[in-house]
Design a protein around this motif. Structure first.
Motif, short mmCIF file in Angstrom:
data_model
loop_
_atom_site.label_atom_id
_atom_site.label_comp_id
_atom_site.label_asym_id
_atom_site.label_seq_id
_atom_site.Cartn_x
_atom_site.Cartn_y
_atom_site.Cartn_z
N GLN A 180 0.62 -1.08 -0.20
CA GLN A 180 0.04 -0.16 0.23
C GLN A 180 0.87 1.18 0.12
OE1 GLN A 180 -2.56 -0.39 3.44
NE2 GLN A 180 -3.58 -2.19 2.45
N ARG A 181 2.07 1.27 0.39
CA ARG A 181 2.81 2.42 0.70
C ARG A 181 3.90 2.59 -0.40
NH1 ARG A 181 3.94 1.84 7.27
NH2 ARG A 181 1.86 2.54 7.91
N TRP A 182 4.13 1.64 -1.24
CA TRP A 182 5.34 1.79 -2.25
C TRP A 182 4.72 2.90 -3.48
CZ3 TRP A 182 9.78 -0.37 -1.96
CH2 TRP A 182 10.95 -0.38 -2.94
N PRO A 183 5.84 3.75 -3.74
CA PRO A 183 5.45 4.80 -4.58
C PRO A 183 4.77 4.26 -6.23
CG PRO A 183 7.86 4.98 -3.83
CD PRO A 183 7.00 3.72 -3.33
N PRO A 184 3.74 4.99 -6.48
CA PRO A 184 2.97 4.40 -7.51
C PRO A 184 3.37 4.99 -8.83
CG PRO A 184 1.98 6.37 -6.59
CD PRO A 184 3.04 6.17 -5.84
N ASP A 185 4.80 4.46 -9.14
CA ASP A 185 5.39 4.73 -10.50
C ASP A 185 6.21 3.67 -10.78
OD1 ASP A 185 8.18 5.06 -9.25
OD2 ASP A 185 7.48 7.01 -8.51
N THR A 186 6.80 3.90 -11.98
CA THR A 186 7.90 2.59 -12.42
C THR A 186 9.31 2.78 -12.37
OG1 THR A 186 7.81 3.51 -14.65
CG2 THR A 186 6.03 1.88 -14.18
N GLU A 187 9.59 3.73 -11.66
CA GLU A 187 11.35 4.12 -11.30
C GLU A 187 11.88 3.02 -10.99
OE1 GLU A 187 14.33 6.43 -12.21
OE2 GLU A 187 12.27 6.80 -12.86
N ALA A 188 11.52 2.16 -10.08
CA ALA A 188 12.16 1.03 -9.39
C ALA A 188 12.59 -0.13 -10.64
CB ALA A 188 11.51 0.53 -8.30
N LEU A 189 11.47 -0.29 -11.56
CA LEU A 189 11.81 -1.01 -12.46
C LEU A 189 12.94 -0.63 -13.69
CD1 LEU A 189 11.04 -3.47 -14.58
CD2 LEU A 189 9.44 -2.07 -15.56
N TRP A 190 12.91 0.68 -14.02
CA TRP A 190 13.91 1.32 -14.75
C TRP A 190 15.14 0.99 -14.10
CZ3 TRP A 190 15.73 1.83 -19.12
CH2 TRP A 190 16.73 2.81 -19.71
N ILE A 191 15.29 1.54 -12.71
CA ILE A 191 16.84 1.38 -12.29
C ILE A 191 17.40 0.14 -12.14
CG2 ILE A 191 17.71 1.48 -9.73
CD1 ILE A 191 15.73 3.66 -8.93
N GLU A 192 16.73 -1.00 -12.29
CA GLU A 192 17.29 -2.32 -12.36
C GLU A 192 17.28 -2.42 -13.94
OE1 GLU A 192 15.48 -4.36 -8.23
OE2 GLU A 192 14.37 -4.79 -10.36
N SER A 193 16.39 -2.27 -14.87
CA SER A 193 16.43 -2.75 -16.24
C SER A 193 17.63 -1.72 -16.98
CB SER A 193 15.29 -2.84 -16.89
OG SER A 193 14.35 -1.38 -16.76
N SER A 194 17.75 -0.76 -16.36
CA SER A 194 18.85 0.29 -17.33
C SER A 194 20.09 -0.25 -17.53
CB SER A 194 18.71 1.71 -16.46
OG SER A 194 19.33 1.40 -15.22
N HIS A 195 20.44 -1.15 -16.38
CA HIS A 195 21.73 -1.80 -16.79
C HIS A 195 21.80 -3.06 -17.60
CE1 HIS A 195 22.80 0.65 -12.95
NE2 HIS A 195 21.96 0.16 -12.44
N LEU A 196 20.72 -3.64 -18.00
CA LEU A 196 20.72 -4.40 -19.02
C LEU A 196 20.33 -4.35 -20.44
CD1 LEU A 196 18.36 -6.63 -16.36
CD2 LEU A 196 20.68 -6.73 -16.79
N VAL A 197 20.16 -2.93 -20.75
CA VAL A 197 19.67 -2.70 -21.97
C VAL A 197 20.77 -1.90 -22.68
CG1 VAL A 197 17.18 -2.72 -21.54
CG2 VAL A 197 18.44 -0.38 -21.47
N ARG A 198 20.71 -1.87 -23.92
CA ARG A 198 21.46 -0.90 -24.91
C ARG A 198 20.63 0.11 -25.66
NH1 ARG A 198 23.09 -5.94 -25.70
NH2 ARG A 198 22.36 -5.93 -28.00
#
Length: 333
Positions: free
Chosen positions: A48-66
Motif C-alpha cells: 500500500q505504501r510503495w510509490p505508484p510509479d515505475t522508477e524502481a523497474l527502470w533502475i534495475e533494467s537500465s543496466h541490462l539494455v543498450r
C-alpha cells in the motif's frame, strides 16, 4: 517510528518461489521463523505504501539494455479477474486469450529486445475512470519517457490497436522507425487518385509503397496464412524488404513470451487485494521478479520454467527427506 519488517525484495523473492498462492498471508507464512518475522500486515503495508510509479523497474533494467540499438515493443495484456466484484482497476477488457470481453486489469508494457533478451523497461495500468487516459495515451507517455532516457531504437513495433496517426507521428517526431499491422479498412492512396481501403489494393509479395491517409508515404505488405486469413503490415522505412519485415515480426513475438512469463511464473494475475495501490505494487514487483528470471536465463541459459522449478524441486526434495506425513500413525479421537 519502527523500521519496516519487510522490503520489496522480500516480496519479489516470494513471488519467484511461490507456486500457486500469491497473497500477503502466504508471504508471511513462507518467511523464516523468528521473533522479527514479518506478519501479513507488514506485507500489506508494503504494497500500500510503495510509490505508484515505475522508477524502481527502470533502475534495475537500465543496466541490462543498450539504448542506442535494439528494438522497442509495445503491447498490452489483460490479467483475468473473473470473480473480482469490488476490486480497484478491474474493467471490462478484451482478452486475446478468451477472444471476448472479460473482467480484468489491463497493463501495457514497453520492452526492449535485441532479438534474444527481453527486458521490460516501463509499463502502465489502464485506469481511465480515474486518470482519463487511454491505452494510446499510455503508449505515447512511455515513448516520451524512453526518449528522455536516451533510447534510440532501430524500430518500434506494435500491433494495429496502437497504429493511430497520433502514435505514428509521435514516433516519427522522435526520429525513430516503426513497423505495425494495419486494420483492413485503413485508407491508403496507391496511385495518386483516391483513398481506398488497404484490403482492396494489389500488394506484391515484396510490398508496395502507398500514401497512408493523414500521414505520408509508407510501405505495406500483405501476409496470407495457410487458412486464408490476411494481415496487412506497414512501415515508414520505404526500402524495407520482406525478409527484414519477417525478421522484425519474429522479434515482435518476444513480448508475447514476456506476457506468458509474468503470468505463469511471477503470479502477476494472482493478487487478491481489493486496493488499487496494492494491485499496482504487486504488478510492479511481479515484473521485477520476471526481470530476475530473465537475467538468470541470460547468465545460465536456463529457461524461466527451469529456474522456477528448481526452487520447487528443492522444497519437494526436503519434504521427501523428512516426510512430515505418515499414514502409519494411529488416529486418535
Amino acid at each position: 517510528m519502527n523500521p519496516p519488517k519487510c522490503c520489496d525484495l522480500d516480496y519479489i523473492h516470494f513471488l519467484m518461489a511461490a507456486a500457486n498462492v500469491f497473497t500477503c498471508t502466504e508471504a508471511a507464512r513462507c518467511c523464516p521463523e523468528g521473533s522479527n518475522s514479518p506478519s501479513h500486515d507488514a506485507f500489506a503495508r508494503l504494497l500500500q505504501r510503495w510509490p505508484p510509479d515505475t522508477e524502481a523497474l527502470w533502475i534495475e533494467s537500465s543496466h541490462l539494455v543498450r539504448p542506442g540499438e535494439g528494438i522497442l515493443i509495445v503491447d498490452d495484456t489483460t490479467l483475468d479477474k473473473p470473480y473480482a466484484k469490488k476490486m480497484d482497476l478491474v474493467y471490462p477488457q478484451y482478452s486475446g486469450k478468451h477472444h471476448r470481453v472479460v473482467s480484468g486489469i489491463n497493463i501495457t508494457t514497453l520492452v526492449w529486445t535485441d532479438g534474444n533478451f527481453v527486458i521490460p523497461v516501463d509499463f502502465r495500468i489502464y485506469d481511465n475512470y480515474n486518470d482519463g487516459k487511454t491505452k494510446n495515451d499510455h503508449l505515447r507517455d512511455m515513448l516520451e519517457t524512453a526518449k528522455e532516457r536516451g533510447f534510440r531504437p532501430d524500430f518500434v513495433l506494435f500491433d494495429s490497436w496502437y497504429s493511430s496517426l497520433d502514435n505514428l507521428k509521435k514516433i516519427r517526431g522522435h526520429g525513430w522507425h516503426w513497423l505495425t499491422r494495419l486494420k483492413k479498412n485503413r485508407l491508403v492512396n496507391p496511385d495518386n487518385t483516391k483513398n481506398v481501403q488497404i484490403s482492396t489494393i494489389d500488394i506484391p509479395s515484396d510490398g508496395r509503397n502507398v500514401h497512408l491517409k493523414g500521414y505520408g508515404f509508407v510501405k505495406v505488405f500483405r501476409i496470407v496464412s495457410k487458412d486464408g486469413d490476411e494481415e496487412h503490415w506497414a512501415t515508414d522505412l520505404i526500402d524495407m524488404e520482406e525478409p527484414d519485415r519477417k525478421e522484425l515480426a519474429r522479434k515482435s513475438w518476444k513480448i508475447e513470451e514476456y506476457h506468458r512469463g509474468i503470468k505463469q511464473f511471477c503470479g502477476v494475475e494472482r493478487c487478491q487485494a481489493r486496493n488499487g495501490q496494492s494491485q499496482r505494487t504487486h504488478i510492479l514487483f511481479s515484473i521485477r521478479a520476471f526481470l530476475r528470471f530473465e537475467v538468470d536465463r541470460i547468465r545460465t541459459s536456463r529457461s524461466w520454467f527451469e529456474s522456477k522449478q528448481s526452487v520447487i524441486r528443492n522444497a519437494i526434495r526436503e519434504y521427501i527427506k523428512y516426510l512430515n506425513y505418515n499414514v502409519s500413525a494411529t488416529l486418535t479421537a
